[in-house]
Design a protein around this motif. Structure first.
Motif, PDB file in Angstrom:
ATOM      1  N   ARG A 144      39.425  36.898  41.523  1.00 26.53           N
ATOM      2  CA  ARG A 144      39.769  37.894  40.514  1.00 26.53           C
ATOM      3  C   ARG A 144      38.910  39.143  40.625  1.00 26.53           C
ATOM      4  O   ARG A 144      39.386  40.261  40.489  1.00 26.53           O
ATOM      5  N   LEU A 161      54.384  29.806  39.276  1.00 25.08           N
ATOM      6  CA  LEU A 161      53.992  29.066  40.475  1.00 25.08           C
ATOM      7  C   LEU A 161      54.743  29.580  41.697  1.00 25.08           C
ATOM      8  O   LEU A 161      54.181  29.716  42.780  1.00 25.08           O
ATOM      9  N   ILE A 166      48.317  39.422  43.700  1.00 24.50           N
ATOM     10  CA  ILE A 166      48.587  38.136  43.046  1.00 24.50           C
ATOM     11  C   ILE A 166      47.836  37.018  43.753  1.00 24.50           C
ATOM     12  O   ILE A 166      47.281  36.121  43.117  1.00 24.50           O
ATOM     13  N   LYS A 167      47.804  37.091  45.098  1.00 24.31           N
ATOM     14  CA  LYS A 167      47.098  36.046  45.834  1.00 24.31           C
ATOM     15  C   LYS A 167      45.625  36.023  45.473  1.00 24.31           C
ATOM     16  O   LYS A 167      45.051  34.952  45.232  1.00 24.31           O
ATOM     17  N   SER A 171      44.975  34.418  42.211  1.00 25.45           N
ATOM     18  CA  SER A 171      45.157  32.969  42.145  1.00 25.45           C
ATOM     19  C   SER A 171      44.123  32.216  42.960  1.00 25.45           C
ATOM     20  O   SER A 171      44.165  30.999  43.029  1.00 25.45           O
ATOM     21  N   LYS A 172      43.183  32.922  43.590  1.00 28.25           N
ATOM     22  CA  LYS A 172      42.214  32.201  44.419  1.00 28.25           C
ATOM     23  C   LYS A 172      41.024  31.726  43.605  1.00 28.25           C
ATOM     24  O   LYS A 172      40.826  32.137  42.464  1.00 28.25           O
ATOM     25  N   ILE A 194      53.160  32.791  42.788  1.00 27.53           N
ATOM     26  CA  ILE A 194      51.888  32.580  43.492  1.00 27.53           C
ATOM     27  C   ILE A 194      52.147  32.076  44.904  1.00 27.53           C
ATOM     28  O   ILE A 194      51.524  32.530  45.870  1.00 27.53           O
ATOM     29  N   SER A 195      53.123  31.156  45.033  1.00 29.14           N
ATOM     30  CA  SER A 195      53.435  30.624  46.362  1.00 29.14           C
ATOM     31  C   SER A 195      53.956  31.727  47.270  1.00 29.14           C
ATOM     32  O   SER A 195      53.584  31.823  48.447  1.00 29.14           O
ATOM     33  N   ARG A 240      50.995  33.861  48.324  1.00 30.18           N
ATOM     34  CA  ARG A 240      50.130  33.233  49.323  1.00 30.18           C
ATOM     35  C   ARG A 240      50.766  33.254  50.700  1.00 30.18           C
ATOM     36  O   ARG A 240      50.092  33.386  51.716  1.00 30.18           O
ATOM     37  N   GLU A 282      53.247  24.043  48.400  1.00 29.79           N
ATOM     38  CA  GLU A 282      53.077  24.535  47.016  1.00 29.79           C
ATOM     39  C   GLU A 282      54.019  23.804  46.064  1.00 29.79           C
ATOM     40  O   GLU A 282      55.196  23.755  46.271  1.00 29.79           O
TER      41      GLU A 282
END
Lengths: 143, 324
Positions: free
Chosen positions: B230, A3, B62-63, B66-67, A6-7, A10, A143
Motif C-alpha cells: 500500500r 477478488l 490495484i496489485k 493487494s500485496k 485483484i486477480s 496480478r 486465484e
C-alpha cells in the motif's frame, strides 16, 4: 468482484526481480534481451525492479552454490506475498553440468519453492516469454 | 449556503474536477508517459491490460494495494506510515489549485502561486523523510541526493515562476491565466523561463536525467527501497499526481491554461479539453527529455543548475523587468 479485480491486476502487472546465483551470465544476457525492442516484455506490464521489496516474480539464474544459498533464502524471505519464483536455465533447474559437484545444490527447488521452470542453455528470449505467460496463466488459475 | 449549492460543491470536490478526476488523469498521464517513452525507444510498451494497455497503471495500483504490507525491523514506524499519506494528500491538495474547468481553480485565493511553489518543496522534504525513515543505507543516500538536487533546481524554478508573476503583475494563478487572453507567455517574452521550468520540473519529479534519488543501477531503488504494498502504491500515485500538477502548472503559467476559442454555453467542457491538451503537450516534452538524456552525476546536476539554469532564469527575469 473485488477478488476478480485483484486477480486481473496480478495477472496484468508482474514486476520482476532478477537474481544471479553464480551463472555464466549467458542466461542473464538473455533476460536483458527480453527488455529490448525486439521482445519487449513491458507488453505484459512487466518491469524489472531493482528492489526485491517491489517485485512479484523472482527470476533465478545459475547453479545454487553452498555460498549463495543463504543469500537466496534471505532474498526470498524479503519478498512480499504473493510471490513466485522462476528457475531460468538448465543450471537453475537441476545444476546442469555441475550436478553432483560437492558444493552445488541440485536446482533452485531444493532450496526455495519454484512455480515455473524455463529450460535451455542458455535460454532463448522467446522461451522466457513463453514461461512468463505460462506463469501468468497459472497465477490466474490459482486465484 | 443552501442544500443544493452545498451538494453541488461537494460533487465538484469529489468527482469533477476533484479527487476522482485527478485520480483518472494521473493514471492516464502515467500510461501516456510509458507508452510514448516506449514508442521513442522503438518498443511497444504496455499492450494487454485494456485497449492499448491503457489500464496498465490501474492494474499496477490495484496489485500493489493487494500485496503484503511489510514493516521491516528497525524502521521509524511513525514516519514510515505517515510519509506516504502526507505525500499523497499534499500532492492532491496542490492539484486542486490548478485552473482546470475555468480560469479559477477549485481552490483559488490571493497568492496561491506561492503556495503551489511551497508545496513542491514540501513534497521533496517528504521524500527526504521517507528515505531516512527506513534506515537503509541505500535509502539514506537516495534521500540525501534528493536534498542535494533540491538546492540545485529550486532557485531557478522559483525565479522562472517569479518572472511570470512579474509579467502578470500578480501572484494569483487565476489572474495570471486571465492576463494571457491576448498572448501566451511562452510566445511572449517567457520562452527561456519555460525551458528552465521544464528542466526543474524534470528534477522535481526525479525522472531521467535527474533520477539520482532512485538511481536503479547504483542505489537499487533509492529512497523508496523498503516500501511495499500500500505504501508503495501511495508513493507511486503521489508521483503521478505531482506529474499532473507540474504539467498543469506549466500549462497554466506559460501556455494560457484552459484558455482557447470557446462557444458560449460550453465553456467548462471546452476549457477542460484545452487544459488537458496543453498539459499533455508539456508531458510529451518531459517524456522526450527523459528519452533523450542519460543520467547525470550529482555534481554535474548541481553545476548544471548553478552554471546554466540560474543565469538563464536571471536573464529571463531581466528581460521581463526591462519590458515592463
Amino acid at each position: 468482484m473485488i477478488l476478480g479485480l485483484i486477480s486481473w491486476a496480478r495477472k496484468r502487472s508482474p514486476w520482476i526481480a532478477h537474481f544471479c546465483t553464480g551463472s555464466c551470465n549467458a542466461c542473464d544476457i538473455e533476460i536483458l534481451a527480453c527488455l529490448t525492442p525486439r521482445y519487449d516484455i513491458e507488453r505484459f506490464g512487466a518491469i524489472v525492479r531493482g528492489s526485491i521489496r517491489h517485485a512479484d516474480i523472482l527470476l533465478v539464474t545459475g547453479p545454487v552454490t553452498r555460498q549463495v544459498r543463504d543469500r537466496l533464502l534471505r532474498i526470498y524471505e524479503q519478498m512480499p506475498e504473493p510471490k513466485y519464483v522462476v528457475a531460468v536455465g538448465t543450471c537453475a533447474i537441476s545444476g546442469g553440468v555441475y550436478r553432483n559437484s560437492y558444493n552445488i545444490y541440485p536446482g533452485v527447488d531444493s532450496v526455495i519453492p519454484v512455480t515455473a521452470y524455463i529450460s535451455g542453455c542458455p535460454v532463448k528470449p522467446e522461451n522466457i516469454i513463453n514461461g512468463l505467460s505460462f506463469l501468468l496463466k497459472k497465477i490466474g488459475e490459482s486465484e | 449556503m443552501s442544500l443544493e449549492s452545498f451538494l453541488f460543491e461537494a460533487l465538484k470536490i469529489i468527482f469533477f474536477p476533484g479527487f476522482v478526476f485527478i485520480f483518472i488523469l494521473a493514471l492516464f498521464y502515467e500510461w501516456f508517459d510509458r507508452k510514448f517513452y516506449a514508442k521513442l525507444q522503438n518498443r511497444v510498451g504496455p499492450l494487454y491490460a485494456g485497449p492499448l494497455g491503457i489500464l496498465q497503471p490501474l492494474a499496477d495500483f490495484i496489485k500493489l494495494l493487494s500485496k503484503e504490507d511489510i514493516v521491516p525491523k528497525g524502521v521509524d514506524k511513525v514516519l514510515f506510515t505517515a510519509t506516504p499519506l502526507f505525500s499523497l494528500s499534499l500532492s492532491i491538495f496542490a492539484t486542486l489549485l490548478l485552473p482546470i474547468f475555468s480560469v479559477k481553480g477549485l481552490l483559488s485565493f490571493e497568492g496561491d502561486l506561492v503556495i503551489a511553489v511551497v508545496l513542491l518543496t514540501f513534497l521533496c522534504i517528504i521524500t527526504f523523510f521517507a528515505g531516512v525513515a527506513s534506515y537503509n543505507r541505500f535509502s539514506i543516500i537516495g534521500a540525501e541526493r534528493s536534498f542535494l538536487q533540491l538546492i540545485g533546481y529550486e532557485i531557478p524554478l522559483m525565479i522562472s515562476v517569479i518572472s511570470v508573476a512579474l509579467n502578470a503583475q500578480s501572484v494569483t494563478i487565476s489572474s495570471i491565466v486571465s492576463s494571457q487572453k491576448g498572448l501566451w507567455y511562452i510566445l511572449g517574452p517567457n520562452i527561456l523561463g519555460f525551458i528552465v521550468f521544464i528542466f526543474a520540473a524534470q528534477a522535481e519529479l526525479e525522472r531521467i536525467p535527474f533520477d539520482l534519488p532512485e538511481a536503479e543501477q547504483e542505489l537499487i531503488a533509492g529512497w523508496n527501497i523498503d516500501y511495499t504494498g500500500r505504501r508503495l502504491a501511495m508513493f507511486r500515485l503521489a508521483k503521478n499526481i505531482e506529474l499532473v500538477f507540474l504539467c498543469g502548472l506549466a500549462a497554466a503559467l506559460f501556455l494560457g491554461g484552459p484558455l482557447g476559442p470557446v462557444v458560449s454555453g460550453y465553456e467548462p467542457i471546452l476549457y477542460t479539453i484545452y487544459f488537458i491538451i496543453k498539459s499533455i503537450f508539456v508531458l510529451a516534452i518531459l517524456t522526450i527529455v527523459r528519452a533523450l538524456f542519460a543520467r547525470l552525476r550529482i555534481d554535474q546536476i548541481v553545476s548544471l543548475s548553478w552554471k546554466y539554469l540560474l543565469p538563464l532564469a536571471i536573464i529571463q527575469f531581466l528581460i521581463v523587468r526591462l519590458m515592463i
